[in-house]
Design a protein around this motif. Structure first.
Motif, mmCIF file in Angstrom:
data_model
loop_
_atom_site.group_PDB
_atom_site.id
_atom_site.type_symbol
_atom_site.label_atom_id
_atom_site.label_comp_id
_atom_site.label_asym_id
_atom_site.label_seq_id
_atom_site.Cartn_x
_atom_site.Cartn_y
_atom_site.Cartn_z
ATOM 1 N N LYS A 64 0.819 -1.206 0.000
ATOM 2 C CA LYS A 64 0.000 0.000 0.000
ATOM 3 C C LYS A 64 0.858 1.263 0.000
ATOM 4 N N LEU A 65 2.017 1.187 0.635
ATOM 5 C CA LEU A 65 2.920 2.346 0.730
ATOM 6 C C LEU A 65 3.874 2.446 -0.458
ATOM 7 N N GLY A 66 3.919 1.402 -1.297
ATOM 8 C CA GLY A 66 4.911 1.364 -2.364
ATOM 9 C C GLY A 66 6.311 1.206 -1.802
ATOM 10 N N ALA A 67 6.415 0.397 -0.752
ATOM 11 C CA ALA A 67 7.661 0.269 -0.003
ATOM 12 C C ALA A 67 8.350 -1.069 -0.254
ATOM 13 N N ALA A 68 9.640 -1.108 0.061
ATOM 14 C CA ALA A 68 10.392 -2.357 0.092
ATOM 15 C C ALA A 68 10.276 -2.954 1.486
ATOM 16 N N VAL A 69 10.511 -4.249 1.598
ATOM 17 C CA VAL A 69 10.447 -4.925 2.892
ATOM 18 C C VAL A 69 11.830 -5.442 3.259
ATOM 19 N N GLY A 70 12.251 -5.116 4.473
ATOM 20 C CA GLY A 70 13.544 -5.561 4.980
ATOM 21 C C GLY A 70 13.371 -6.358 6.260
ATOM 22 N N ALA A 71 14.492 -6.724 6.851
ATOM 23 C CA ALA A 71 14.445 -7.516 8.078
ATOM 24 C C ALA A 71 15.733 -7.323 8.867
ATOM 25 N N SER A 72 15.659 -7.604 10.140
ATOM 26 C CA SER A 72 16.858 -7.574 10.973
ATOM 27 C C SER A 72 17.613 -8.888 10.812
ATOM 28 N N ARG A 73 18.847 -8.894 11.272
ATOM 29 C CA ARG A 73 19.633 -10.130 11.189
ATOM 30 C C ARG A 73 18.995 -11.236 12.025
ATOM 31 N N ALA A 74 18.397 -10.864 13.152
ATOM 32 C CA ALA A 74 17.767 -11.864 14.011
ATOM 33 C C ALA A 74 16.642 -12.578 13.268
ATOM 34 N N ALA A 75 15.867 -11.816 12.484
ATOM 35 C CA ALA A 75 14.770 -12.417 11.724
ATOM 36 C C ALA A 75 15.301 -13.321 10.617
ATOM 37 N N VAL A 76 16.396 -12.909 10.001
ATOM 38 C CA VAL A 76 17.006 -13.726 8.948
ATOM 39 C C VAL A 76 17.605 -14.998 9.536
ATOM 40 N N VAL A 86 12.785 -14.997 6.928
ATOM 41 C CA VAL A 86 12.864 -14.432 5.581
ATOM 42 C C VAL A 86 14.255 -14.714 5.010
ATOM 43 N N PRO A 87 14.433 -14.613 3.681
ATOM 44 C CA PRO A 87 15.748 -14.858 3.075
ATOM 45 C C PRO A 87 16.749 -13.758 3.417
ATOM 46 N N ASN A 88 18.032 -14.068 3.311
ATOM 47 C CA ASN A 88 19.062 -13.117 3.746
ATOM 48 C C ASN A 88 19.219 -11.919 2.835
ATOM 49 N N ASP A 89 18.627 -11.937 1.617
ATOM 50 C CA ASP A 89 18.737 -10.751 0.779
ATOM 51 C C ASP A 89 17.851 -9.615 1.286
ATOM 52 N N MET A 90 17.064 -9.888 2.328
ATOM 53 C CA MET A 90 16.226 -8.852 2.929
ATOM 54 C C MET A 90 16.892 -8.208 4.147
ATOM 55 N N GLN A 91 18.070 -8.681 4.517
ATOM 56 C CA GLN A 91 18.703 -8.212 5.753
ATOM 57 C C GLN A 91 19.219 -6.781 5.633
ATOM 58 N N VAL A 92 18.843 -5.967 6.598
ATOM 59 C CA VAL A 92 19.346 -4.598 6.719
ATOM 60 C C VAL A 92 20.297 -4.555 7.901
ATOM 61 N N GLY A 93 21.478 -3.995 7.705
ATOM 62 C CA GLY A 93 22.418 -3.910 8.821
ATOM 63 C C GLY A 93 23.850 -3.879 8.349
ATOM 64 N N GLN A 94 24.745 -3.925 9.293
ATOM 65 C CA GLN A 94 26.170 -3.831 8.987
ATOM 66 C C GLN A 94 26.631 -4.949 8.065
ATOM 67 N N THR A 95 26.100 -6.149 8.248
ATOM 68 C CA THR A 95 26.470 -7.276 7.394
ATOM 69 C C THR A 95 25.398 -7.568 6.355
ATOM 70 N N GLY A 96 24.431 -6.663 6.237
ATOM 71 C CA GLY A 96 23.397 -6.783 5.211
ATOM 72 C C GLY A 96 23.451 -5.574 4.296
ATOM 73 N N LYS A 97 22.297 -5.005 4.016
ATOM 74 C CA LYS A 97 22.222 -3.835 3.144
ATOM 75 C C LYS A 97 22.102 -2.567 3.974
ATOM 76 N N VAL A 98 22.801 -1.540 3.535
ATOM 77 C CA VAL A 98 22.738 -0.231 4.192
ATOM 78 C C VAL A 98 21.731 0.618 3.422
ATOM 79 N N VAL A 99 20.730 1.120 4.120
ATOM 80 C CA VAL A 99 19.667 1.883 3.476
ATOM 81 C C VAL A 99 19.518 3.243 4.151
ATOM 82 N N ALA A 100 18.998 4.196 3.405
ATOM 83 C CA ALA A 100 18.722 5.525 3.953
ATOM 84 C C ALA A 100 17.497 6.103 3.260
ATOM 85 N N PRO A 101 16.345 5.454 3.424
ATOM 86 C CA PRO A 101 15.132 5.919 2.751
ATOM 87 C C PRO A 101 14.564 7.178 3.404
ATOM 88 N N ALA A 102 13.560 7.749 2.756
ATOM 89 C CA ALA A 102 12.879 8.897 3.342
ATOM 90 C C ALA A 102 12.088 8.476 4.577
#
Length: 309
Positions: free
Chosen positions: A219-231, A236-252
């Motif tokens: 509904k928001l037109g957003a991407a979905v991420g996850a913490s390392r703990a969830a991965v 969820v798969p590891n390509d969704m991981q946000v963090g130091q050993t995952g993906k670095v993001v800076a969305p609005a």
């Protein structure tokens, strides 16, 4: 003084992280050249030539670079890089695979994940999971640098008129070959470049409960991420991981749902413009970086948010 950027591309178009890297190169000063190495990648080279601030595009179109194997591309970059004062690449999975090899071939030190340019030889980069910023000065003849895309605004994708020059050199290390790949496909925006990100943590309980976030994200037109703990828990798969050993993001807008806020995760998202945290633990570290916090049960709050969107 000239800077060589290794473009991030899919043979047809230029990835957004390259635009951020061009901004870093312009801040360094001098001419900015972009290397597009691939197979059947003329379209990507033409797109690179239109980027504002780029003065030349080097096109290495050969089967040896078809899948951009790090072993082959690094040999090409090391050969071309001897003529440059700086070699830059986005700090993506692909960039982090190629550039250390280039640094070793050139016998140069690598400066990793710069977030600001002070001068042509001095840069800022986060350390200690982003809890401190180091100022690093290099005296190397060739400065080999990965650029954190979230640290720089994207250069304009249109407005440039750089010349495209073919590179005849073919480097095949002969030590690796492409076997296959499995690509995650989604109608949602790419996580690294999304303007809105909804992320879930261990508090989601299981993978099925992520459906709550998928519905809200759509509904928001957003991407979905996850913490390392969830991965790590297999939600969820590891390509969704946000963090130091995952993906670095800076969305609005970054919405953290059921995420406690471990240092590892904060390092990957705390530069977001607006952070909303939903957690039943009012002492959760995520609230220390959140602009807005909701203390409560996510299974009550997320459906209410979904109705409001």
């Amino acid at each position: 003084m000239a800077t060589l950027i290794i473009a991030e591309h899919d043979n047809a178009s230029i990835k957004g992280a390259t635009l951020n890297t061009v901004t870093a190169a312009v801040a360094i000063g001098g001419d900015v050249h972009v290397l597009v190495a691939g197979e059947g990648c003329q379209a990507a080279a033409d797109a690179a030539a239109k980027i504002a601030g780029v003065s030349k595009v080097l096109l290495a179109d050969n089967a040896a670079y078809g899948h951009q194997l790090a072993e082959n591309v690094s040999l090409l970059v090391a050969e071309l890089g001897k003529s440059y004062s700086h070699i830059l690449v986005p700090a993506t999975t692909r960039g982090k695979n190629v550039l250390p090899r280039v640094a070793a071939l050139l016998d140069a030190s690598q400066i990793s994940e710069i977030s600001a340019v002070i001068s042509a030889d001095t840069f800022e980069r986060p350390i200690y999971a982003g809890n401190a910023i180091a100022t690093v000065q290099s005296t190397e003849d060739i400065k080999v640098i990965t650029v954190r895309p979230t640290g720089f605004d994207a250069a304009a994708a249109e407005g440039g008129s750089a010349a495209v020059e073919a590179v005849g050199s073919v480097q095949d290390a002969g030590v690796s070959s492409f076997v296959g790949e499995e690509l995650a496909k989604s109608d949602r925006p790419e996580l690294a470049g999304a303007k809105i990100v909804v992320s879930g943590g261990r508090g989601m309980g299981n993978g099925e409960n992520f459906d709550l976030l998928y519905t809200l994200a759509d509904k928001l037109g957003a991407a979905v991420g996850a913490s390392r703990a969830a991965v790590d828990a297999g939600f969820v798969p590891n390509d969704m991981q946000v963090g130091q050993t995952g993906k670095v993001v800076a969305p609005a807008l970054y919405i953290a749902v059921g995420i406690s806020g471990a240092i590892q995760h904060l390092a990957g998202m705390k530069d977001s413009k607006v952070i909303v945290a939903i957690n039943k633990d009012e002492e959760a570290p995520i609230f220390s970086v959140a602009d807005y916090g909701i203390v409560g049960d996510l299974f009550d709050i997320v459906p209410q948010l979904d109705k409001l969107v």
